[in-house]
Design a protein around this motif. Structure first.
Motif, PDB file in Angstrom:
ATOM      1  N   GLY A 148       0.600  10.393 -35.924  1.00 51.48           N
ATOM      2  CA  GLY A 148       1.074   9.164 -36.548  1.00 51.48           C
ATOM      3  C   GLY A 148       0.302   7.922 -36.149  1.00 51.48           C
ATOM      4  N   THR A 149      -0.862   8.100 -35.474  1.00 48.63           N
ATOM      5  CA  THR A 149      -1.641   6.931 -35.094  1.00 48.63           C
ATOM      6  C   THR A 149      -2.677   6.581 -36.156  1.00 48.63           C
ATOM      7  N   ALA A 150      -2.764   7.388 -37.197  1.00 50.86           N
ATOM      8  CA  ALA A 150      -3.584   7.048 -38.360  1.00 50.86           C
ATOM      9  C   ALA A 150      -2.785   7.460 -39.597  1.00 50.86           C
ATOM     10  N   ALA A 151      -2.706   6.555 -40.565  1.00 52.41           N
ATOM     11  CA  ALA A 151      -1.856   6.810 -41.730  1.00 52.41           C
ATOM     12  C   ALA A 151      -2.517   7.737 -42.740  1.00 52.41           C
ATOM     13  N   THR A 198      -2.198  -0.070 -32.835  1.00 51.84           N
ATOM     14  CA  THR A 198      -1.492   1.143 -32.407  1.00 51.84           C
ATOM     15  C   THR A 198      -1.428   2.159 -33.535  1.00 51.84           C
ATOM     16  N   ARG A 199      -1.621   1.676 -34.762  1.00 51.26           N
ATOM     17  CA  ARG A 199      -1.704   2.607 -35.880  1.00 51.26           C
ATOM     18  C   ARG A 199      -2.769   2.114 -36.849  1.00 51.26           C
ATOM     19  N   ALA A 200      -3.711   2.982 -37.151  1.00 47.18           N
ATOM     20  CA  ALA A 200      -4.780   2.624 -38.080  1.00 47.18           C
ATOM     21  C   ALA A 200      -4.408   3.104 -39.479  1.00 47.18           C
ATOM     22  N   ALA A 201      -4.987   2.456 -40.478  1.00 45.54           N
ATOM     23  CA  ALA A 201      -4.729   2.878 -41.853  1.00 45.54           C
ATOM     24  C   ALA A 201      -5.496   4.158 -42.174  1.00 45.54           C
ATOM     25  N   PHE A 202      -6.621   4.347 -41.467  1.00 43.50           N
ATOM     26  CA  PHE A 202      -7.528   5.448 -41.804  1.00 43.50           C
ATOM     27  C   PHE A 202      -8.300   5.846 -40.557  1.00 43.50           C
ATOM     28  N   VAL A 203      -8.689   7.115 -40.473  1.00 42.06           N
ATOM     29  CA  VAL A 203      -9.472   7.546 -39.312  1.00 42.06           C
ATOM     30  C   VAL A 203     -10.718   8.321 -39.753  1.00 42.06           C
ATOM     31  N   GLN A 237     -18.864   0.588 -42.088  1.00 44.34           N
ATOM     32  CA  GLN A 237     -18.878  -0.345 -40.971  1.00 44.34           C
ATOM     33  C   GLN A 237     -17.727  -1.348 -41.106  1.00 44.34           C
ATOM     34  N   ASP A 238     -17.531  -1.839 -42.336  1.00 43.31           N
ATOM     35  CA  ASP A 238     -16.470  -2.820 -42.560  1.00 43.31           C
ATOM     36  C   ASP A 238     -15.091  -2.249 -42.232  1.00 43.31           C
ATOM     37  N   THR A 239     -14.846  -0.996 -42.621  1.00 39.35           N
ATOM     38  CA  THR A 239     -13.514  -0.423 -42.395  1.00 39.35           C
ATOM     39  C   THR A 239     -13.120  -0.515 -40.922  1.00 39.35           C
ATOM     40  N   ALA A 240     -14.122  -0.350 -40.027  1.00 37.09           N
ATOM     41  CA  ALA A 240     -13.807  -0.344 -38.601  1.00 37.09           C
ATOM     42  C   ALA A 240     -14.020  -1.710 -37.956  1.00 37.09           C
ATOM     43  N   ASN A 241     -14.768  -2.583 -38.616  1.00 36.45           N
ATOM     44  CA  ASN A 241     -15.084  -3.851 -37.978  1.00 36.45           C
ATOM     45  C   ASN A 241     -14.505  -5.069 -38.705  1.00 36.45           C
ATOM     46  N   SER A 242     -15.164  -5.568 -39.773  1.00 40.48           N
ATOM     47  CA  SER A 242     -14.647  -6.789 -40.391  1.00 40.48           C
ATOM     48  C   SER A 242     -13.271  -6.581 -41.022  1.00 40.48           C
ATOM     49  N   LEU A 243     -13.061  -5.429 -41.670  1.00 46.76           N
ATOM     50  CA  LEU A 243     -11.732  -5.175 -42.222  1.00 46.76           C
ATOM     51  C   LEU A 243     -10.783  -4.723 -41.114  1.00 46.76           C
ATOM     52  N   GLY A 244     -11.343  -3.901 -40.211  1.00 45.36           N
ATOM     53  CA  GLY A 244     -10.619  -3.559 -38.984  1.00 45.36           C
ATOM     54  C   GLY A 244      -9.380  -2.705 -39.139  1.00 45.36           C
ATOM     55  N   TRP A 245      -9.340  -1.816 -40.127  1.00 45.75           N
ATOM     56  CA  TRP A 245      -8.161  -0.954 -40.224  1.00 45.75           C
ATOM     57  C   TRP A 245      -8.455   0.523 -40.024  1.00 45.75           C
ATOM     58  N   ALA A 246      -9.716   0.844 -39.722  1.00 43.56           N
ATOM     59  CA  ALA A 246     -10.040   2.256 -39.495  1.00 43.56           C
ATOM     60  C   ALA A 246     -10.506   2.441 -38.062  1.00 43.56           C
TER      61      ALA A 246
END
Lengths: 450, 302
Positions: free
Chosen positions: A280-283, A208-213, A258-267
């Motif tokens: 507020g859905t991306a920090a 519901t909230r990503a660290a980065f967009v 790729q990692d930010t959105a997939n294996s790390l999964g915070w973007a």
């Protein structure tokens, strides 16, 4: 088949059928018809005014600041009257300028973005500006060199910095505080990888909230990734248009995305990153300094900014737009156009424009003006953006000089981030596509630069 | 194979008739020639040259643009997208439009209000509709996410996920255009003579049999008209896709007309854009001819 006249009904029917289909087919290539711009005034007469048309891409708050500058110029003297005409996005403006060149109805001053001015330079459609600058007393040495040099080919200036920007790291101070993080941007990506899990919020499996967009291709992901490639020690291309998308370090940067959105999964990836950030859905996000003022004013939380995170190196591209003068207009008009450019880029006005918008003050001496010093004190975020400027550099040819290079790279990044395709495979294809797209430019370039 | 028209002598009356015809058709023909036929011919020429809209010369390259386009995997992917988009939007508009029309043709209390609501998206600007829907589709703060949440479903990331982006643009397109179909269907429903229903009832036909044997055949000219106009407008659909997804993610929602725009106005490749325009023209020309020649005959005009 015997000869036969078509009946009227049949003929009308055929016309409609052919017509409907042809209208469609035709819209692909026929340049959109232009509204005739104001008729050129005869300028040789003394006491008469020169009317100039200026095509630009600023609307909303930016448009108001732009209009204020134009009005200030018109009020400052009585020989030249400039009319500002908003044309739409950078793309729209360039497309209309192209159509205008065909139809011979062009403005005297045109705003061209980083990915467009070169196309018109190669086509010989914009004027060399150094002689004109000398005549109107424009001090080119007072411009930030990194910005001015971008519009310089073989020692000649064609593109005067105006709405210039750089990416900046934006973060939501409330979320930062809630996560117990220090109130600053991450120094490097390794640090952000540590912080990110604390910034993410989840409901079950959904974030519901990503660290980065990240933006998508249409909102210029290839511009923001330009800095990241440099941070990883890679690049899009060499100065001679040799593509380096498959360079090991360029690929490492892509793998990181790729990692930010997939294996790390915070973007996440979104078409309107400001909307996600403000909602507020991306920090955090990387975004243009050009939005600094409007984002800070719209946000319901305190906005923090910092330099882009480093990896092996620091890397941050310049971007935005600059002013050009068409080459096919009469000399008197060129001179008048240059007078306008000289006025709106003088230190005082460069400062005004920067304060109103968040675009970079393009003049070195603007930073020392008392109103700027005071503004920096009141707006430390803006000071950060300006402090980062000397560390930035002009973008690689692949994105800014190759027609559609921005979208070719952007769509490749979408495949990597969204479709989770292997960076090496995607960028190998992109490398070929860019090489092919660069061919006509190299031909033209050879003809004009030798 | 009649030759009636020329077997008559060229009488004065005939002459005058053709002169009048020329006078009436002339202004239109001039407009069509300048703004439609000439660009079409010029486009055909451009598809054989290499040009970037700016160069002074346009070298002739024979069929190279055609070869480049037809050997490009992206072109075929986009042809596939166009087919999916057209079939889904035309089918969806015709079927859902019929259902809605039958529904609000009933003597319900809020019938007029319902008709106005169904028709209102038609008159809205496509770009505005697309912007509003881009908020509705947002998986984190969007309206659709909330609605799906009530039934315990998670919203897909509509505009970012390559699988869901196409359904998303199809939904918006149908939502925007269905009102037109409904209004035409309603007109068609009004046009079916009451006595046919009475006769059917006398013959013992139930609601279903009445629908099948009276309503549907009665609506067929209207449905034919709608299928022609829907296919043509669906092929031309640009604003919603441009604003909502810009043809993305990657090329998932790129249709022929968006591809044409990108080739022409972003890549500045007039030649290949010309080829795509010819493809689009040919497809639409053939479709329209087929529709006019064959479908027209099978339609009952009562």
């Amino acid at each position: 088949m015997s000869q036969r006249f078509m009946t009227r009904r049949e003929m009308l029917k055929l016309m409609t059928v052919g017509g409907g289909a042809a209208v469609l087919a035709a819209c692909g290539t026929a340049p959109a018809a232009q509204e005739p711009t104001s008729a050129p005034a005869v300028v040789s007469e003394t006491g008469s005014t020169v009317n100039l048309t200026y095509w630009g891409s600023y609307s909303g708050g930016l448009g108001e600041a732009e209009t204020a500058l134009v009005e200030k110029f018109n009020g400052s003297q009585d020989e030249i009257v400039v009319e500002y005409q908003f044309q739409g996005s950078y793309e729209d403006t360039a497309q209309k300028f192209t159509a205008g060149l065909q139809a011979d109805t062009i403005p005297e001053v045109v705003l061209l973005s980083d990915v467009w001015w070169f196309t018109f330079y190669v086509a010989g459609a914009i004027s060399p500006l150094d002689d004109l600058a000398a005549q109107t007393g424009l001090d080119l040495t007072d411009f930030e060199p990194v910005l001015l040099n971008e519009g310089n080919r073989q020692g000649v200036n064609y593109w005067i910095p105006f709405g210039r920007s750089t990416p900046l790291f934006y973060y939501n101070k409330d979320i930062w505080a809630e996560a117990g993080l220090e109130d600053r941007a991450p120094a490097n990506w390794a640090e952000f990888i540590e912080w990110a899990p604390q910034l993410v919020q989840k409901e079950g499996d959904t974030m519901t909230r990503a660290a980065f967009v990240h933006p998508n291709s249409a909102s210029y992901i290839a511009w923001l990734f330009q800095g990241v490639t440099w941070q990883f020690g890679g690049q899009y291309s060499l100065d001679d248009f040799t593509m380096t998308m498959t360079d090991e370090n360029t690929l490492r940067g892509a793998q990181f995305y790729q990692d930010t959105a997939n294996s790390l999964g915070w973007a996440l990836l979104a078409s309107d990153i400001s909307q996600e950030f403000l909602g507020g859905t991306a920090a955090s996000m990387m975004a243009s300094t050009g939005g600094l003022r409007s984002i800070s004013e719209t946000a319901s939380f305190e906005v923090g900014v910092g330099f882009l995170p480093e990896e092996t190196y620091f890397g941050c591209p310049t971007g935005g737009a600059g002013l050009a003068i068409p080459s096919s207009i009469p000399d008197e008009k060129k001179l008048a156009a240059m007078q306008y450019i000289t006025y709106v880029t003088n230190p005082e006005n460069a400062g005004f424009w920067a304060r109103e918008t968040g675009y970079m003050p393009t003049r070195i001496s603007a930073k020392q003006l008392p109103e700027m010093v005071q503004f920096f004190e009141e707006n430390p975020n803006f000071k950060t953006a300006v402090d980062q400027l000397p560390k930035t550099r002009a973008q690689d040819a692949a994105r800014v000089y190759v027609r559609n290079g921005d979208q070719i790279i952007g769509k490749g990044l979408e495949r990597i981030v969204v479709n989770n395709e292997a960076p090496a495979t995607v960028f190998a294809e992109i490398n070929d596509e860019l090489t092919k797209a660069a061919e006509p430019i190299l031909e033209d370039l050879k003809a004009i630069e030798g | 194979m009649t030759s009636r028209a020329i077997s008559f002598p060229w009488t004065k009356r005939k002459h005058r008739e053709w002169l009048l015809f020329g006078l009436l058709v002339g202004p239109n023909l001039a407009l069509f020639s300048i703004f439609t036929y000439w660009p079409l011919i010029y486009n055909f020429y451009l598809s054989f040259v290499r040009w970037n809209f700016l160069r002074p010369t346009k070298p002739w390259v024979w069929f190279n643009n055609y070869i480049d386009t037809f050997t490009d995997a992206k072109f075929w992917e986009i042809m596939g997208n166009t087919l999916v988009f057209t079939v889904a939007t035309v089918g969806g508009t015709l079927l859902l439009g019929l259902l809605l029309a039958l529904l609000i043709n009933q003597p319900l209390r809020f019938r007029d209000g319902a008709r106005a609501i169904v028709f209102s998206p038609v008159v809205m600007s496509g770009a505005v509709v697309a912007v509003v829907w881009s908020y509705i589709f947002d998986p984190r703060y969007g309206l659709l996410d909330q609605i799906l949440g009530w039934v315990g479903l998670n919203s897909p990331d509509w505009l970012v996920d390559p699988f869901w982006a196409m359904p998303a643009v199809i939904i918006v397109y149908i939502w925007k255009n269905i009102g037109y179909a409904v209004v035409i269907y309603l007109a068609g429903l009004q046009g079916i003579p009451r006595d046919l229903y009475e006769a059917a009832r006398v013959d013992g036909a139930g609601a279903w049999a009445q629908f099948w044997n009276v309503t549907l055949p009665g609506l067929s000219p209207v449905a034919f008209f709608l299928s022609v106009t829907s296919i043509l407008t669906s092929f031309q659909s640009f604003d919603i896709i441009k604003v909502l997804t810009n043809g993305g993610p990657v090329n998932a929602t790129s249709t022929l007309i968006l591809f044409l725009y990108e080739l022409g106005f972003v890549s500045y490749d007039a030649g290949e854009a010309g080829v795509v325009a010819m493809v689009l023209f040919t497809i639409m020309f053939i479709l329209t001819l087929i529709q006019l020649r064959y479908l027209e005959r099978q339609v009952s005009y009562g």
